[in-house]
Design a protein around this motif. Structure first.
Motif, short mmCIF file in Angstrom:
data_model
loop_
_atom_site.label_atom_id
_atom_site.label_comp_id
_atom_site.label_asym_id
_atom_site.label_seq_id
_atom_site.Cartn_x
_atom_site.Cartn_y
_atom_site.Cartn_z
N UNK A 137 36.90 -68.34 -39.15
CA UNK A 137 37.11 -67.49 -38.14
C UNK A 137 37.40 -68.17 -36.98
N UNK A 138 36.75 -69.47 -36.86
CA UNK A 138 37.12 -70.19 -35.48
C UNK A 138 38.39 -71.09 -35.71
N UNK A 139 38.99 -71.11 -36.79
CA UNK A 139 40.40 -71.65 -36.85
C UNK A 139 41.39 -71.06 -35.99
N UNK A 198 40.45 -64.69 -45.10
CA UNK A 198 41.34 -65.14 -43.94
C UNK A 198 41.19 -63.82 -43.08
N UNK A 199 41.34 -62.65 -43.56
CA UNK A 199 41.29 -61.51 -42.79
C UNK A 199 40.06 -61.42 -41.94
N UNK A 200 38.95 -61.57 -42.96
CA UNK A 200 37.53 -61.58 -42.26
C UNK A 200 37.42 -62.52 -41.05
N UNK A 201 37.97 -63.68 -41.25
CA UNK A 201 38.14 -64.85 -40.06
C UNK A 201 38.70 -63.98 -38.66
N UNK A 218 46.80 -54.19 -34.52
CA UNK A 218 47.58 -54.87 -33.42
C UNK A 218 46.86 -56.47 -33.11
N UNK A 219 45.67 -56.23 -33.03
CA UNK A 219 45.01 -57.35 -32.89
C UNK A 219 44.92 -58.63 -33.88
N UNK A 220 45.04 -57.80 -35.04
CA UNK A 220 45.13 -58.67 -36.30
C UNK A 220 46.43 -59.14 -36.74
N UNK A 221 47.21 -58.81 -35.91
CA UNK A 221 48.67 -59.07 -36.41
C UNK A 221 49.24 -60.52 -36.53
N UNK A 222 48.57 -61.53 -35.93
CA UNK A 222 48.86 -62.85 -36.04
C UNK A 222 48.11 -63.31 -37.56
N UNK A 275 36.54 -61.68 -36.94
CA UNK A 275 35.70 -62.21 -36.07
C UNK A 275 36.18 -62.38 -34.59
N UNK A 276 37.52 -62.59 -34.34
CA UNK A 276 37.99 -63.06 -33.25
C UNK A 276 38.43 -61.71 -32.38
N UNK A 277 38.23 -60.48 -32.89
CA UNK A 277 38.74 -59.51 -32.07
C UNK A 277 37.26 -59.12 -31.18
N UNK A 278 37.57 -59.19 -29.75
CA UNK A 278 36.33 -58.85 -29.11
C UNK A 278 35.92 -57.53 -29.29
N UNK A 279 34.58 -57.52 -29.23
CA UNK A 279 33.62 -56.42 -29.60
C UNK A 279 34.01 -55.29 -28.46
N UNK A 280 34.32 -55.56 -27.34
CA UNK A 280 34.34 -54.77 -26.23
C UNK A 280 35.43 -53.71 -26.33
#
Lengths: 310, 428, 279
Positions: free
Chosen positions: C273-275, A191-194, A224-228, A197-202
């Protein structure tokens, strides 16, 4: 497809709390939701309500239940085992939840590195979760054997004397915790890995350019970005920890003494083994109440936290 | 004419098919908790019965006792039951109280197999509750003393210990540290013991042993009508003290032991207190060089007493009454053919079987059978599992594990257990 | 994410992590291929002196392992398909549609995670008994359709996909179902994979309900079946259990889901990751 970062208010947890923007009502949504609801009401909600309702009866699984008001709840005050079960469950949760969160996050960060072998690492760390609970219990009972268990043999190697693990009141719960961490850390890690992946590389690049060190990037960008995600993992881990059952059932049945007796193990024991289904359900209702309160404060704390960030 | 014969043939064929259909196979659901090697032996017996009786199909469901009873209760909640439910004599009151099993007096009155005189009297008596017979006896299992012949010879002990004095003397000689010293020798190192005299149960068999010793002292657990704890605290303490001292004073038994049979087979302990169900494992270990024998459970205190239990068959209330005769026929067959079951180690209870030559040739059994008259069972009461269940934090389990594993103060634990038992029994 | 540790440190750490996590499972495997007398010794030996498949042979000969395996595969697959259909639709409605009582309804659904199944098993059994469906595949499949986690995950995914594509399709005059079927679902393939694996695993490993509701080997699943010869709690079982057979059963039951996970892991991690659980 890149999923754009969204503001918290339109995101899932805000929506979960009923903050999503309103649209026009129509009948279509009910067609989508009805099939699931039929199953949900028949096989989950109905049995759950029936099960919880038994709390106000003296039902013994056979015969007609007789309404006894709050007698089962009054009996709890005179039940020392319930206190033990409650304490043990809180102790288990207090140790397991932080361990699982920190360890799984560390593993996720580690196995998110763009290097060779990370796929192997991910599969291996997730793999224990694939094994069924009875097997996990048998395997670990054996590994934790005081005299000849694998773990103690290797601890001896490092000069640590035999730990009694499951055959001592003072260590049995640690044995259960160890098993739990091994078994479920991979699920949280995925779940954390997922989330990562959604944190923008920039954002990392920007932080790097600003001269941030690894710790700084983690503290001010990743966390902070992983908080959710953290919120979701925390919620699921707390629910699972308060309902720990399988490992205890297979490995210790709540012993030695009452050292590993947990709430759900106690609910099972009073209901099925002692045939006091009414009392067992009353305890389940209390547990339900505890989890509702925990979830409430978690959602509230999370929303406050979000406001703080903004 | 040809047409007619064809017609006749067709009719004959059809009636034949109909007749085959009419001879319907009766299926019997049979549940038992034999998850050890005994499960395979029971399955063989069932297979044999099915082969010999084409009109009947017995389906054996095996699951550990505890989840098996869960399923039994859940099924009963919906008015379903297996046709035959196996259990232990001390558990019947619980299921009688729930209304899950029915008396068998009427069956026994007409049965040719189930006759009082044909059985060891103890085994027969155990099936009664409140003046009615509720179950059909099948076997008994009691504690006995296994001992390692090689280790006994090495220690120069001629015979297995039968009383406290002999036991302590043997225990000293059979407990050896890495330097070959015994407890009491100068320089004996309790932290480096390589061979212990005996095992010490850290599970429910711990309080089973205590119960036997407490009975050896003439103690009683509950009052006559089973409504309160009636423990003689001094005797209860004395019995526990014996067991606790074996671990912590005499160093004769390992602390926190988990696998009793393995430790005996590998020579880590020279003696093993356990039931006859370990006999098959001992026979198997002979291939690895184990030389073993059995002796009666020692009489440590005033009179002989040994923990025991057994298996019996009950007829559930919610089973199909139409199948009752078939169920009985199967149980009678099992009882009459119970020699096959003895391979599981469990003890025979039919007098003819005990007296038979074929039984006498089976290794290791005699010491157990000799002790049968002295066996004591846990009280058969409706709240059995709340007080005695082995896989729940019952007062007996808590008391036993705290005394044996934690070296807790015995008097405190006994008093706590007694108070808890009375509290449980005082709730209607 | 950029590299934050050195190459050597990476490999050392990786080996340590893999070894620690894998050791118990390898021990299980090692035991399952040892003769019983090597198992019962008190020494640790990872590689058997004498390799044997006797435990696997024994369990396959003595128990209907293949029947149980088929039952498990069939019911877990059927339940997973059912969940995919139900949960994707429900999750979509919860995430993307407005209707009265949505918040409350979702709260009720979620709150059922707080009720331990030990309490619901008996009422559920009575229900299936009334339906005449105990000891059938139905009893193993249908209750999975009420699963909550799948709805939760699907909803999270649908919340995170942008609405523009749907809007475009709707402007073109497509019905809500058509939009869902041909626009939304194809996007949701990774999330569906994730839900599929989670559902498959939890159904595959489920023990208590199948134990209560199945009687015959033609329906019984692997976890319930192998519990017959697992040495649950040393000393709980009368007589010496074969540890080798226990472990062989464990390996037998763990292999299919491991194979499935190895095949799908890339998709799976991508799927979760896409969820958009980040919201």
């Amino acid at each position: 497809m890149r999923i754009l970062p969204r503001t918290a208010e339109s995101g899932s947890y805000a929506a979960l709390a009923g903050l999503a923007p309103k649209r026009r009502p129509s009948l279509t949504p009910y067609y989508f939701i009805l099939p699931y609801l039929v199953f949900f009401v028949l096989f989950r909600l109905g049995p759950s309500l029936a099960g919880l309702g038994i709390a106000f009866t003296n039902w013994q699984a056979v015969g007609t239940p007789r309404f006894v008001g709050f007698a089962n709840f009054e009996a709890m005050a005179r039940d020392p085992r319930l206190g033990d079960a409650f304490q043990n469950t809180v102790f288990f949760a207090l140790l397991t939840v932080p361990t699982l969160i920190v360890l799984s996050l560390a593993l996720a960060l580690f196995l998110n590195q763009p290097r060779r072998g990370r796929a192997v690492g991910r599969v291996v760390v997730f793999m224990p979760y694939v094994i069924m609970s009875t097997v996990v219990g048998v395997l670990w009972t054996w590994i934790l054997d005081k005299d000849f268990g694998l773990l103690n043999v290797y601890l001896n190697f490092f000069g640590i004397a035999n730990v009694p693990w499951l055959v001592s009141e003072s260590t049995a719960m640690y044995g259960i915790i160890l098993t739990t961490v091994w078994w479920t850390v991979g699920y949280n890690m995925v779940l954390f890995l997922a989330g990562l992946q959604d944190i923008p590389h920039e954002l990392y690049e920007a932080a790097r350019i600003d001269g941030a060190r690894a710790w700084g990037v983690f503290r001010f960008v990743t966390l902070p970005l992983l908080a959710p995600t953290t919120f979701l993992v925390l919620m699921l881990t707390i629910i699972n920890s308060f309902q720990v059952f399988d490992q205890v059932y297979v490995m210790t049945s709540g012993g030695p003494g009452t050292a590993t007796l947990t709430l759900v193990q106690y609910i099972y024991t009073t209901s099925f083994q002692f045939q006091k289904f009414g009392y067992g359900s009353a305890v389940a209702l209390i547990l339900f109440g505890i989890l509702v309160i925990v979830a409430f404060f978690q959602i509230r704390g999370y929303r406050r936290g979000l406001k703080g960030v903004e | 004419m040809r047409k007619l014969s064809l017609m006749l043939l067709l009719v004959a064929l059809l009636t034949g098919v109909a007749a085959l259909n009419a001879q319907e196979v009766v299926t019997l659901e049979f549940w038992g908790g034999w998850t050890g090697p005994d499960g395979a032996i029971m399955q063989q017996l069932v297979d044999r019965y099915n082969a010999e009786h084409p009109g009947v199909q017995v389906n054996l469901t095996v699951q550990a006792w505890s989840p098996l009873f869960d399923a039994f209760i859940a099924a009963a909640s919906a008015g379903e039951s297996p046709d035959i439910m196996a259990m232990h004599p001390q558990e019947t009151a619980m299921f009688i109280n729930l209304g899950l099993i029915e008396p068998v007096d009427d069956i026994v009155a007409t049965s040719e197999v189930f006759q009082k005189d044909a059985y060891v009297s103890k085994a027969w008596e155990l099936q009664f509750y409140n003046g009615q017979m509720w179950a059909l006896p099948f076997d008994l299992g009691i504690h006995g003393l296994y001992y390692n012949l090689d280790l006994f010879e090495a220690a120069g002990i001629e015979a297995p210990p039968a009383n406290a004095e002999e036991f302590l003397a043997a225990a000293r000689l059979l407990t050896v540290d890495a330097a070959g010293k015994h407890p009491g020798d100068e320089g004996f190192d309790p932290a480096n013991i390589v061979q212990y005299a005996i095992n010490m149960h850290t599970n429910h068999h711990g309080f089973y042993q205590w119960y036997a010793l407490y009975n050896q002292l003439g103690g009683q657990l509950l009052n006559e009508d089973g409504t309160a704890c009636a423990m003689d605290i001094d005797k209860a303490v004395q019995a526990w003290q014996w067991l606790q001292d074996l671990v912590y004073v005499h160093y004769a038994a390992p602390q926190g032991q988990t696998d009793y049979a393995r430790d005996f087979i590998t020579g880590r302990t020279a003696m093993l207190v356990d039931g006859p169900w370990q006999i098959p494992a001992m026979i198997a270990a002979e291939a690895e060089g184990l030389r073993w024998a059995t002796a009666p459970y020692p009489t440590i205190f005033d009179k002989a007493a040994v923990w025991g239990s057994g298996h019996n068959f009950t007829l559930p209330t919610f089973a199909d009454p139409a199948k009752r005769d078939e169920a009985l026929a199967f149980i009678e067959w099992l009882a009459a053919n119970s020699f096959g079951w003895l391979a599981s180690g469990q003890l025979p209870i039919r007098n003819d079987l005990i007296a038979s030559e074929e039984f006498k040739e089976l290794p290791g059994r005699q010491a157990f059978v000799d002790m049968l008259p002295n066996q004591v069972l846990l009280p058969n009461i409706p709240k059995f599992s709340e007080i005695f269940a082995s896989n729940a934090p019952t007062p007996m389990m808590v008391m036993g594990q705290r005394i044996i594993l934690e070296k807790a103060d015995i008097r405190t634990e006994v008093q706590n257990a007694c108070d808890t038992i009375t509290a449980i029994l005082s709730v209607p | 994410m950029s590299r934050t540790i050195s190459r050597a440190a990476w490999y050392v750490l990786l080996v340590v992590v893999v070894a620690l996590v894998l050791a118990p499972a390898l021990w299980m495997l090692s035991t399952s291929i040892k003769p019983e007398r090597e198992i019962i010794t008190t020494q640790i030996r990872w590689i058997p002196q004498n390799f044997t498949v006797e435990h696997f042979q024994a369990i396959v000969q003595n128990y209907p392992m293949m029947q149980w395996l088929f039952n498990s595969l069939f019911t877990a697959t059927a339940a997973t398909l059912l969940v995919l259909v139900l949960d994707s639709m429900a999750g979509y409605a919860f995430a993307r549609m407005e209707f009265r009582g949505r918040g409350l309804l979702f709260m009720i659904v979620l709150s059922m995670l707080f009720v331990p199944i030990q309490i619901t098993v008996v009422p559920l059994f009575i229900l299936f008994s009334r339906l005449g469906l105990t000891d059938t595949y139905w009893a193993l499949i249908l209750p999975v359709g009420a699963n909550v986690t799948g709805v939760f995950l699907m909803r999270q995914f649908f919340l995170s996909i942008p609405g523009e594509l749907e809007e475009a399709a709707r402007v073109d005059g497509a019905s809500a179902f058509r939009v869902f079927w041909s626009v939304v679902l194809p996007l949701a393939r990774p999330a569906l994979t994730a839900v599929a694996i989670i559902t498959f695993l939890s159904t595959w490993n489920s023990f208590f309900w199948p134990l209560i509701v199945t009687r015959s080997d033609s329906v019984r699943t692997l976890p319930v079946g192998i519990a017959q010869f697992l040495s649950l709690r040393a000393g709980m079982v009368q007589g010496q259990m074969s540890i080798g057979q226990s472990m062989a059963g464990a390996v037998f039951a763990a292999l299919p889901p491991i194979v499935i996970f190895v095949i799908l892991q890339r998709y799976f991690i991508e799927g979760i990751s896409r969820t958009g659980i980040k919201g």
